[in-house]
Every structure is written in structure tokens, then in C-alpha cells.
Design a protein around this motif. Structure first.
Motif, PDB file in Angstrom:
ATOM      1  N   ILE A  80       0.851  -1.198   0.000  1.00 31.25           N
ATOM      2  CA  ILE A  80       0.000   0.000   0.000  1.00 31.25           C
ATOM      3  C   ILE A  80       0.882   1.241   0.000  1.00 31.25           C
ATOM      4  O   ILE A  80       0.684   2.168  -0.795  1.00 31.25           O
ATOM      5  N   PHE A  81       1.859   1.279   0.894  1.00 31.14           N
ATOM      6  CA  PHE A  81       2.784   2.399   1.006  1.00 31.14           C
ATOM      7  C   PHE A  81       3.460   2.686  -0.333  1.00 31.14           C
ATOM      8  O   PHE A  81       3.466   3.822  -0.814  1.00 31.14           O
ATOM      9  N   THR A  82       4.007   1.654  -0.951  1.00 31.09           N
ATOM     10  CA  THR A  82       4.746   1.811  -2.209  1.00 31.09           C
ATOM     11  C   THR A  82       3.845   2.314  -3.333  1.00 31.09           C
ATOM     12  O   THR A  82       4.226   3.206  -4.088  1.00 31.09           O
ATOM     13  N   LYS A 135      -3.475   1.545   8.654  1.00 29.55           N
ATOM     14  CA  LYS A 135      -2.943   2.626   9.482  1.00 29.55           C
ATOM     15  C   LYS A 135      -1.418   2.652   9.416  1.00 29.55           C
ATOM     16  O   LYS A 135      -0.823   3.720   9.327  1.00 29.55           O
ATOM     17  N   ARG A 136      -0.800   1.486   9.406  1.00 28.63           N
ATOM     18  CA  ARG A 136       0.663   1.438   9.342  1.00 28.63           C
ATOM     19  C   ARG A 136       1.166   2.038   8.035  1.00 28.63           C
ATOM     20  O   ARG A 136       2.147   2.782   8.021  1.00 28.63           O
ATOM     21  N   ALA A 137       0.491   1.723   6.918  1.00 31.33           N
ATOM     22  CA  ALA A 137       0.887   2.288   5.621  1.00 31.33           C
ATOM     23  C   ALA A 137       0.753   3.809   5.649  1.00 31.33           C
ATOM     24  O   ALA A 137       1.658   4.535   5.207  1.00 31.33           O
ATOM     25  N   TYR A 138      -0.375   4.309   6.167  1.00 31.10           N
ATOM     26  CA  TYR A 138      -0.589   5.755   6.250  1.00 31.10           C
ATOM     27  C   TYR A 138       0.444   6.405   7.169  1.00 31.10           C
ATOM     28  O   TYR A 138       0.959   7.489   6.880  1.00 31.10           O
ATOM     29  N   ASP A 139       0.755   5.747   8.293  1.00 28.07           N
ATOM     30  CA  ASP A 139       1.757   6.291   9.225  1.00 28.07           C
ATOM     31  C   ASP A 139       3.125   6.416   8.550  1.00 28.07           C
ATOM     32  O   ASP A 139       3.822   7.419   8.728  1.00 28.07           O
ATOM     33  N   GLU A 188       3.060   9.321   6.154  1.00 28.36           N
ATOM     34  CA  GLU A 188       3.119  10.592   6.876  1.00 28.36           C
ATOM     35  C   GLU A 188       4.521  10.837   7.421  1.00 28.36           C
ATOM     36  O   GLU A 188       5.043  11.955   7.343  1.00 28.36           O
ATOM     37  N   LYS A 189       5.152   9.790   7.927  1.00 25.74           N
ATOM     38  CA  LYS A 189       6.509   9.907   8.471  1.00 25.74           C
ATOM     39  C   LYS A 189       7.484  10.387   7.394  1.00 25.74           C
ATOM     40  O   LYS A 189       8.393  11.166   7.671  1.00 25.74           O
ATOM     41  N   GLY A 239       6.640  12.219   4.841  1.00 23.80           N
ATOM     42  CA  GLY A 239       6.224  13.523   4.322  1.00 23.80           C
ATOM     43  C   GLY A 239       5.366  13.483   3.061  1.00 23.80           C
ATOM     44  O   GLY A 239       5.205  14.499   2.404  1.00 23.80           O
ATOM     45  N   PHE A 240       4.791  12.325   2.741  1.00 17.86           N
ATOM     46  CA  PHE A 240       3.973  12.232   1.537  1.00 17.86           C
ATOM     47  C   PHE A 240       2.506  12.549   1.795  1.00 17.86           C
ATOM     48  O   PHE A 240       1.774  12.909   0.876  1.00 17.86           O
ATOM     49  N   ILE A 241       2.054  12.405   3.038  1.00 14.63           N
ATOM     50  CA  ILE A 241       0.683  12.761   3.384  1.00 14.63           C
ATOM     51  C   ILE A 241       0.694  13.514   4.706  1.00 14.63           C
ATOM     52  O   ILE A 241       1.683  13.497   5.433  1.00 14.63           O
ATOM     53  N   TYR A 242      -0.413  14.184   4.988  1.00 14.96           N
ATOM     54  CA  TYR A 242      -0.581  14.835   6.287  1.00 14.96           C
ATOM     55  C   TYR A 242      -1.992  14.554   6.773  1.00 14.96           C
ATOM     56  O   TYR A 242      -2.882  14.238   5.979  1.00 14.96           O
ATOM     57  N   THR A 243      -2.184  14.650   8.079  1.00 16.63           N
ATOM     58  CA  THR A 243      -3.471  14.355   8.691  1.00 16.63           C
ATOM     59  C   THR A 243      -4.021  15.600   9.354  1.00 16.63           C
ATOM     60  O   THR A 243      -3.295  16.340  10.012  1.00 16.63           O
ATOM     61  N   ILE A 244      -5.312  15.813   9.154  1.00 12.95           N
ATOM     62  CA  ILE A 244      -6.028  16.873   9.863  1.00 12.95           C
ATOM     63  C   ILE A 244      -7.047  16.173  10.749  1.00 12.95           C
ATOM     64  O   ILE A 244      -7.877  15.394  10.255  1.00 12.95           O
ATOM     65  N   ALA A 245      -6.966  16.453  12.053  1.00  9.11           N
ATOM     66  CA  ALA A 245      -7.857  15.799  13.008  1.00  9.11           C
ATOM     67  C   ALA A 245      -9.313  15.985  12.602  1.00  9.11           C
ATOM     68  O   ALA A 245      -9.728  17.076  12.217  1.00  9.11           O
ATOM     69  N   ALA A 246     -10.054  14.917  12.661  1.00  6.77           N
ATOM     70  CA  ALA A 246     -11.484  14.867  12.358  1.00  6.77           C
ATOM     71  C   ALA A 246     -11.823  15.126  10.885  1.00  6.77           C
ATOM     72  O   ALA A 246     -12.977  15.193  10.515  1.00  6.77           O
ATOM     73  N   LYS A 247     -10.804  15.291  10.052  1.00  5.59           N
ATOM     74  CA  LYS A 247     -11.054  15.498   8.622  1.00  5.59           C
ATOM     75  C   LYS A 247     -10.453  14.403   7.765  1.00  5.59           C
ATOM     76  O   LYS A 247     -10.951  14.110   6.699  1.00  5.59           O
ATOM     77  N   GLY A 248      -9.310  13.852   8.189  1.00  9.86           N
ATOM     78  CA  GLY A 248      -8.713  12.758   7.443  1.00  9.86           C
ATOM     79  C   GLY A 248      -7.303  13.019   6.980  1.00  9.86           C
ATOM     80  O   GLY A 248      -6.632  13.954   7.422  1.00  9.86           O
ATOM     81  N   CYS A 249      -6.876  12.186   6.030  1.00 10.17           N
ATOM     82  CA  CYS A 249      -5.518  12.257   5.491  1.00 10.17           C
ATOM     83  C   CYS A 249      -5.548  12.839   4.084  1.00 10.17           C
ATOM     84  O   CYS A 249      -6.454  12.553   3.302  1.00 10.17           O
ATOM     85  N   PHE A 250      -4.529  13.639   3.778  1.00 12.17           N
ATOM     86  CA  PHE A 250      -4.449  14.332   2.500  1.00 12.17           C
ATOM     87  C   PHE A 250      -3.046  14.205   1.925  1.00 12.17           C
ATOM     88  O   PHE A 250      -2.078  14.054   2.664  1.00 12.17           O
TER      89      PHE A 250
END
Length: 123
Positions: free
Chosen positions: A17-19, A54-58, A61-62, A64-75
Motif C-alpha cells: 500500500i505504502f509503495t 494505518k501502518r501504511a498511512y503512518d 506521513e513519516k 512527508g507524503f501525506i498529512y493528517t487533519i484531526a477529524a477530517k482525514g488524510c491528504f
């Protein structure tokens, strides 16, 4: 967004998923500030564990490819071309180190190795 899980692959599912997401972000298929599916939604669509997603998203994010906004999701994060260049330079250095060791084990000279590189670059 297309993600394909290959159960026959030796790679862990989170890494697949990450790749794939990273590749889609770098290529521009997923543009900056594009909302990603929620962790639960993606896990349900792929029929995998929420923990795996969640691990793939983490990891994304680590790096720097995505960011998270609380209660809105990942972008999708805007591409940091300097960071991307540095990441790729590090990968090239790692490959070159392996090449140098392999060349030494074959008794290749620096000139022969350079000629091989020039030949590859021409293709």
C-alpha cells in the motif's frame, strides 16, 4: 486511486500500500491536497486489517507524503522536491555501493565500470 494487493508477493501488505500510494503521489496521479480514503474505508475496500492500513498511512506521513487533519482525514502533501531529490540520491548511493562491491568481486576496473554506466545511460 488504485491499489492492488498481491497475496503471492513476499512484501508485507502495508508495504505494498505504502509503495503504490507513494508512487501515485510522486507521479502526480494523486495531486497535492487530495483527500485519501479513510483508514477504515480503505481497509474495508481492500479487505484487510485497519491496523495494516494505518501502518501504511503512518509510514507515508513519516516520510512527508501525506498529512493528517484531526477529524477530517488524510491528504496528499505538496511534494517537497528537495526532500524527494535527497531520498533518491540516498537510494542511488546505496545502489552504487553495492555496484562497487560487486565490481570488485569481478575484478572490474573503474574504467570498465564507467564504460558500463555510459552504455546504460545511452540506452
Amino acid at each position: 486511486m488504485n491499489i492492488f494487493i498481491d497475496n503471492k508477493s513476499g512484501a508485507p501488505i502495508y508495504e505494498q500500500i505504502f509503495t503504490q500510494l507513494k508512487s501515485q503521489i510522486i507521479s502526480g496521479t494523486l495531486p497535492s491536497d487530495e483527500a485519501l480514503p479513510s483508514i477504515r474505508s480503505l481497509a474495508k475496500d481492500l479487505r484487510i486489517s485497519v491496523v495494516t492500513t494505518k501502518r501504511a498511512y503512518d509510514e507515508l506521513e513519516k516520510e512527508g507524503f501525506i498529512y493528517t487533519i484531526a477529524a477530517k482525514g488524510c491528504f496528499v502533501a505538496p511534494l517537497n522536491t528537495d526532500l524527494l531529490r535527497e531520498t533518491n540520491l540516498k537510494k542511488i548511493e546505496d545502489y552504487m555501493e553495492k555496484i562497487v562491491h560487486l565490481a570488485a568481486s569481478c575484478n572490474l576496473s573503474e574504467q570498465e565500470l564507467t564504460e558500463m554506466l555510459h552504455f546504460m545511460m545511452e540506452e
